[in-house]
Design a protein around this motif. Structure first.
Motif, mmCIF file in Angstrom:
data_model
loop_
_atom_site.group_PDB
_atom_site.id
_atom_site.type_symbol
_atom_site.label_atom_id
_atom_site.label_comp_id
_atom_site.label_asym_id
_atom_site.label_seq_id
_atom_site.Cartn_x
_atom_site.Cartn_y
_atom_site.Cartn_z
ATOM 1 N N ARG A 252 0.859 -1.180 0.000
ATOM 2 C CA ARG A 252 0.000 0.000 0.000
ATOM 3 C C ARG A 252 0.896 1.232 0.000
ATOM 4 O O ARG A 252 1.751 1.377 0.881
ATOM 5 C CB ARG A 252 -0.922 0.036 1.219
ATOM 6 C CG ARG A 252 -2.114 -0.892 1.123
ATOM 7 C CD ARG A 252 -3.221 -0.463 2.070
ATOM 8 N NE ARG A 252 -4.327 -1.405 2.058
ATOM 9 C CZ ARG A 252 -5.445 -1.244 2.755
ATOM 10 N NH1 ARG A 252 -5.599 -0.168 3.518
ATOM 11 N NH2 ARG A 252 -6.405 -2.137 2.699
ATOM 12 N N ASN A 253 0.682 2.094 -0.988
ATOM 13 C CA ASN A 253 1.446 3.345 -1.082
ATOM 14 C C ASN A 253 2.950 3.106 -1.008
ATOM 15 O O ASN A 253 3.693 3.866 -0.383
ATOM 16 C CB ASN A 253 1.014 4.321 0.016
ATOM 17 C CG ASN A 253 -0.448 4.705 -0.091
ATOM 18 O OD1 ASN A 253 -0.985 4.822 -1.194
ATOM 19 N ND2 ASN A 253 -1.103 4.881 1.042
ATOM 20 N N SER B 155 4.618 0.745 0.499
ATOM 21 C CA SER B 155 5.134 0.152 1.735
ATOM 22 C C SER B 155 4.428 -1.171 2.011
ATOM 23 O O SER B 155 3.321 -1.417 1.531
ATOM 24 C CB SER B 155 4.925 1.110 2.918
ATOM 25 O OG SER B 155 5.585 2.339 2.707
ATOM 26 N N TRP C 6 2.233 -3.879 3.809
ATOM 27 C CA TRP C 6 0.976 -3.805 4.551
ATOM 28 C C TRP C 6 0.632 -5.214 5.020
ATOM 29 O O TRP C 6 0.517 -6.130 4.214
ATOM 30 C CB TRP C 6 -0.132 -3.257 3.656
ATOM 31 C CG TRP C 6 -1.432 -3.040 4.365
ATOM 32 C CD1 TRP C 6 -2.475 -3.917 4.464
ATOM 33 C CD2 TRP C 6 -1.829 -1.872 5.084
ATOM 34 N NE1 TRP C 6 -3.494 -3.368 5.194
ATOM 35 C CE2 TRP C 6 -3.129 -2.108 5.590
ATOM 36 C CE3 TRP C 6 -1.223 -0.645 5.352
ATOM 37 C CZ2 TRP C 6 -3.818 -1.161 6.346
ATOM 38 C CZ3 TRP C 6 -1.916 0.292 6.104
ATOM 39 C CH2 TRP C 6 -3.192 0.036 6.588
ATOM 40 N N GLN D 75 -4.160 9.979 -4.138
ATOM 41 C CA GLN D 75 -3.282 9.707 -3.009
ATOM 42 C C GLN D 75 -1.905 9.200 -3.401
ATOM 43 O O GLN D 75 -0.944 9.404 -2.669
ATOM 44 C CB GLN D 75 -3.939 8.681 -2.071
ATOM 45 C CG GLN D 75 -5.231 9.191 -1.434
ATOM 46 C CD GLN D 75 -5.840 8.163 -0.500
ATOM 47 O OE1 GLN D 75 -5.559 6.974 -0.596
ATOM 48 N NE2 GLN D 75 -6.685 8.621 0.413
ATOM 49 N N SER D 76 -1.773 8.530 -4.544
ATOM 50 C CA SER D 76 -0.489 7.908 -4.848
ATOM 51 C C SER D 76 -0.343 7.680 -6.344
ATOM 52 O O SER D 76 -1.280 7.874 -7.123
ATOM 53 C CB SER D 76 -0.363 6.570 -4.103
ATOM 54 O OG SER D 76 -1.360 5.671 -4.549
ATOM 55 N N SER E 188 0.834 4.697 -9.114
ATOM 56 C CA SER E 188 1.003 3.255 -9.276
ATOM 57 C C SER E 188 1.683 2.966 -10.607
ATOM 58 O O SER E 188 1.676 3.793 -11.521
ATOM 59 C CB SER E 188 -0.350 2.539 -9.223
ATOM 60 O OG SER E 188 -0.968 2.709 -7.966
ATOM 61 N N PRO F 159 1.248 -0.539 -6.375
ATOM 62 C CA PRO F 159 1.252 0.802 -5.768
ATOM 63 C C PRO F 159 2.673 1.292 -5.495
ATOM 64 O O PRO F 159 3.033 1.628 -4.374
ATOM 65 C CB PRO F 159 0.456 0.592 -4.475
ATOM 66 C CG PRO F 159 0.714 -0.825 -4.109
ATOM 67 C CD PRO F 159 0.820 -1.572 -5.417
ATOM 68 N N GLU G 64 6.038 3.642 -7.397
ATOM 69 C CA GLU G 64 6.507 4.505 -8.476
ATOM 70 C C GLU G 64 7.836 3.935 -8.970
ATOM 71 O O GLU G 64 8.916 4.414 -8.643
ATOM 72 C CB GLU G 64 6.661 5.941 -7.981
ATOM 73 C CG GLU G 64 6.838 6.952 -9.098
ATOM 74 C CD GLU G 64 6.783 8.388 -8.613
ATOM 75 O OE1 GLU G 64 7.100 9.288 -9.411
ATOM 76 O OE2 GLU G 64 6.429 8.609 -7.431
#
Length: 619
Positions: A137-138, A140, A142, A507-508, A510, A529, A531
């Protein structure tokens, strides 16, 4: 296996206590799922229904979700979340794959899921790293708590313990002995038992080993009687949390999972702990420097050079050539490589336009040049070492002239350009993505044509031809890509290629990877998710298509945030592995050093590093 009409099995990815776990794809939606096989022979109907009922009851973002139940004559399957990051055990076995801040966050998130279970009267009874699954998630990790096969309701446990106390029954210890609390060896379980197991998990994450080891009988004695030896390099604030969670008496532990999570959150704000948040785990007792289970070695180049693109020719061999494009420049540097050493005097090749992409094959490298209004230079060229090793042959490509889009762009808008290109490792096929003319023409802003060219007679030696003249493309495919940056094109093997592009949400950002056959038929896609930049396939030695088809396709690339890292991405089934980096990466390329799989990293400060990543298998 029986017939599972709704799902296509991709691969066995795990072996649980009561059956196997498969990665599968739902035929109708293409969604990846995990199928947990629960055989009649290894799991009773009551335990099966207990896990199914528990997962359907518990709804929390840190508890694995169960979507459906599938049955065959021989087995039953829980359809669950597929977590491509594997388990926390996989991460711990890498060594140095987590920093302290990430580990404390994982603990708080798992405790949040556990608190939800406890508030609904459910005791997990088998918490261990193998039962903590990881997804992304983002950018990182999870965590999702899984495997509730032996979970019990508190009311059931209390009733069983009353029966045991009356002498009319007995309760056996459940779960892994290494994570079992002292009272658990006498069949006594409560919320405090799960807290104790979480303390063992936290101890193992921070220090790289469990407080007690040995055979089950020795573990039982140690949990009941042995005092924990606390290392001097463990910060006292963290030791205090562990001491409370690992108290021998249940009443002296945290009374709730949320209470332990709050204690961790409070310690995260301590100035001494905050200074250590970026420290890779296990916490070092000395100043040795390792990155994610791999030895990292600086490569001495002088002067340092900032590279934007970096590829290796003959990357599956111990020796070969490295090609790097200077950031924002029109020059290519070529180094000789011998294992994990790089020659000190690179050959410099000056080109007629800025370099915006590189793609290596066994015999040379494809260079993509910037083209635009008024620029008559070809947008692609081929570089390969001259016979005898002195200098480099330069072969421009010439494409058939035509207007693919059937419209005439305004005079101030660049004409169609071959924005991305890739060549397969054997140098037989060239793929290009042609962008719509004028990205400010809104109706065409996401339009591309994917073309495939045969190179059988194109890469001629300079004495026979001054251009790589291309015939008409073998295949074409028009497609739409909603992307926030120029897409990347690469060959995965001699039969498949991939389009990589980034998508943005509020929010982010992907990264989406779409896999195509050489017939330009879409196989499938996956969105991460992350970059990611500079994705390249791991090298495969020359061989038959049959041999290569047995080798999993693996991509490697880097991220700069939230944590600088090298990512190893196995496709079909999707499996992820992360290697935290000590420096900010610009780009990099995979390579081999004998039998050792490695990666050459070009850092933002102009230095280069060699990473030994071993086999790196995500299997």
């Amino acid at each position: 296996m029986g017939n599972l009409s709704k799902y296509r099995i991709l691969k066995l990815v795990g072996q649980g206590q009561f059956g196997r776990v498969f990665c599968a794809v739902e035929r109708q939606t293409g969604q990846l799922v995990a199928l947990k096989e629960l055989t009649h022979r290894r799991l009773s109907t009551s335990k099966f229904l207990r896990e199914l009922g528990t997962l359907l009851t518990l709804q929390h973002q840190n508890i694995v979700k169960a979507f459906a139940l599938e049955q065959t004559p021989n087995a039953r399957y829980l359809v669950m979340d597929y977590c491509a990051g594997g388990t926390l055990r996989d991460l711990l076995e890498q060594k140095n794959a987590l920093n302290l801040g990430e580990a404390l966050l994982l603990m708080r998130l798992v405790l949040a899921g556990l608190d939800t279970a406890h508030r609904q009267g459910i005791i997990h009874c088998d918490i261990k790293p193998e039962n903590i699954l990881l997804t992304l998630r983002n950018g990182s990790w999870w965590p999702e708590l899984s495997d509730f096969g032996i979970a019990r309701r508190l009311s059931e446990l209390q009733q069983d313990q009353k029966v045991q106390g009356s002498g009319q029954g007995s309760i056996e210890a459940v779960g892994a002995p290494a994570y079992t609390p002292p009272e658990g060896f006498y069949g006594i379980y409560s919320q405090a038992a799960d807290i104790y197991a979480m303390g063992i998990v936290m101890f193992e994450m921070l220090l790289g080993h469990r407080p007690f080891s040995g055979v089950p009988q020795h573990l039982m004695w140690a949990h009941l009687n042995q005092r924990i030896e606390w290392p001097a390099h463990l910060p006292p604030q963290l030791q205090e949390i562990l001491q409370k969670a690992l108290a021998k008496l249940p009443g002296r532990r945290y009374s709730k999972a949320a209470q332990m999570a709050a204690a961790i959150a409070q310690v995260e704000q301590d100035p001494q702990v905050r200074e250590l948040m970026g420290t890779l785990l296990p916490l070092p007792s000395s100043g040795s420097y390792w990155a994610a289970g791999v030895k990292i070695k600086p490569l001495l180049i002088s002067p340092p050079v900032q590279l934007q693109f970096f590829v290796a020719r003959n990357s599956w061999q111990q020796n070969g050539c490295l090609y790097g494009a200077i950031s924002g420049g029109s020059s290519i540097l070529m180094w000789e490589r011998r294992g994990d050493n790089i020659g000190s005097n690179p050959v410099v090749v000056n080109l007629p336009a800025p370099v915006i992409g590189l793609c290596a094959a066994h015999t040379g490298v494809l260079v993509q040049l910037q083209s635009g209004l008024g620029n008559s230079s070809p947008s692609l060229c081929w570089l390969q070492p001259k016979d005898g090793g002195s200098g480099v042959d330069y072969i421009p490509f010439q494409f058939p002239a035509r207007n693919l889009w059937g419209i005439q762009p305004p005079s101030n808008v660049p004409r169609q350009s071959y924005t991305q290109a890739a060549v397969d490792a054997d140098g037989r096929w060239l793929a290009v993505l042609i962008a719509a003319p004028g990205q400010n023409l809104e109706a065409r802003s996401d339009s591309y044509i994917l073309e495939l060219y045969a190179l059988n007679n194109s890469l001629l030696p300079p004495e026979r031809s001054s251009f790589g003249n291309l015939e008409a493309p073998k295949r074409q495919q028009q497609l739409q890509l909603a992307t926030t940056s120029p897409p990347q094109l690469l060959f995965l093997d001699d039969r498949h290629l991939a389009i990589v592009h980034q998508t943005a949400s509020t929010q982010s950002i992907s990264t989406k990877i779409s896999v195509w056959t050489r017939r330009l038929t879409l196989v499938g896609s996956v969105e991460l998710p992350l970059e990611l930049s500079g994705l390249q396939p791991l090298p495969q030695p020359p061989g038959s298509s049959a041999q290569k088809s047995q080798t999993p396709v693996v991509l490697v690339g880097v991220t700069k945030k939230p944590t600088p890292a090298l990512w190893r991405i196995q496709l079909l089934p999707l499996q992820l592995r992360r290697y935290p980096l000590p420096v900010q990466p610009n780009c990099g390329t995979p390579g081999m050093n004998g039998e050792q799989e490695g990666y050459i990293l070009a850092a933002a400060d102009g230095q280069m590093w060699w990473l030994d990543v071993g086999s790196g298998s995500a299997d």
